[in-house]
Design a protein around this motif. Structure first.
Motif, short mmCIF file in Angstrom:
data_model
loop_
_atom_site.label_atom_id
_atom_site.label_comp_id
_atom_site.label_asym_id
_atom_site.label_seq_id
_atom_site.Cartn_x
_atom_site.Cartn_y
_atom_site.Cartn_z
N UNK A 20 51.87 21.43 125.38
CA UNK A 20 50.78 20.58 124.91
C UNK A 20 49.98 21.24 123.79
N UNK A 21 49.65 22.52 123.95
CA UNK A 21 48.86 23.21 122.93
C UNK A 21 49.65 23.27 121.63
N UNK A 22 50.93 23.51 121.73
CA UNK A 22 51.78 23.58 120.55
C UNK A 22 51.81 22.24 119.82
N UNK A 23 51.88 21.17 120.56
CA UNK A 23 51.91 19.83 119.96
C UNK A 23 50.61 19.57 119.22
N UNK A 24 49.48 19.90 119.84
CA UNK A 24 48.18 19.70 119.19
C UNK A 24 48.10 20.51 117.91
N UNK A 25 48.52 21.77 117.96
CA UNK A 25 48.47 22.64 116.80
C UNK A 25 49.40 22.14 115.70
N UNK A 26 50.59 21.73 116.06
CA UNK A 26 51.53 21.22 115.07
C UNK A 26 51.01 19.95 114.41
N UNK A 30 50.53 19.62 110.46
CA UNK A 30 51.23 18.55 109.75
C UNK A 30 50.25 17.71 108.94
N UNK A 31 49.10 17.40 109.55
CA UNK A 31 48.10 16.61 108.84
C UNK A 31 47.58 17.37 107.62
N UNK A 32 47.25 18.64 107.81
CA UNK A 32 46.76 19.44 106.69
C UNK A 32 47.78 19.53 105.57
N UNK A 33 49.03 19.66 105.92
CA UNK A 33 50.09 19.71 104.92
C UNK A 33 50.21 18.37 104.17
N UNK A 34 50.02 17.29 104.89
CA UNK A 34 50.16 15.96 104.29
C UNK A 34 49.03 15.63 103.31
N UNK A 35 47.87 16.27 103.47
CA UNK A 35 46.73 15.92 102.60
C UNK A 35 46.48 16.95 101.50
N UNK A 36 47.37 17.90 101.32
CA UNK A 36 47.17 18.94 100.30
C UNK A 36 46.90 18.33 98.93
N UNK A 37 47.71 17.38 98.53
CA UNK A 37 47.57 16.77 97.21
C UNK A 37 46.20 16.10 97.03
N UNK A 38 45.73 15.43 98.08
CA UNK A 38 44.48 14.68 97.96
C UNK A 38 43.24 15.57 97.97
N UNK A 39 43.37 16.82 98.34
CA UNK A 39 42.20 17.71 98.42
C UNK A 39 41.53 17.97 97.08
N UNK A 40 42.23 17.75 96.00
CA UNK A 40 41.71 18.08 94.68
C UNK A 40 41.02 16.89 94.00
N UNK A 41 40.83 15.81 94.74
CA UNK A 41 40.20 14.61 94.20
C UNK A 41 38.81 14.43 94.79
N UNK A 42 37.97 13.60 94.16
CA UNK A 42 36.66 13.29 94.75
C UNK A 42 36.84 12.65 96.12
N UNK A 43 35.82 12.73 96.95
CA UNK A 43 35.91 12.35 98.36
C UNK A 43 36.39 10.92 98.58
N UNK A 44 35.91 9.96 97.80
CA UNK A 44 36.33 8.57 97.99
C UNK A 44 37.82 8.41 97.68
N UNK A 45 38.25 8.98 96.57
CA UNK A 45 39.66 8.94 96.21
C UNK A 45 40.50 9.66 97.25
#
Length: 81
Positions: A20-26, A30-45
């Protein structure tokens, strides 16, 4: 009416040693990896990009789920074999 018994999906029925802990961590990684590109834009974008990405993912998973014929997902079946 539930077609799938809770022992196949409810955490209460999982053995104490389940990953269970591994699933939560993964999930977070995964979410952090998926939003890497969007981190460099203004908050609304940024939030709009994340929203669109999530909607696409939900739709893809819904389409995959519609094809399942068994009671549990194919990835769990592979682990059981």
């Amino acid at each position: 009416i539930m077609r799938t018994e809770p022992k196949h999906w409810a955490r209460a029925f999982f053995p104490p040693g389940a990953n269970c802990e591994s699933v939560d961590n993964n999930l977070c990684e995964s979410f952090n990896n998926a939003i890497i590109e969007s981190r460099f834009y203004p908050i609304i974008t940024q939030q709009e990009m994340i929203r669109k990405k999530m909607l696409v993912r939900v739709q893809e998973q819904r389409a995959k789920g519609a094809k399942w014929k068994g009671k549990i997902c194919p990835s769990i079946l592979k682990k059981l074999q």
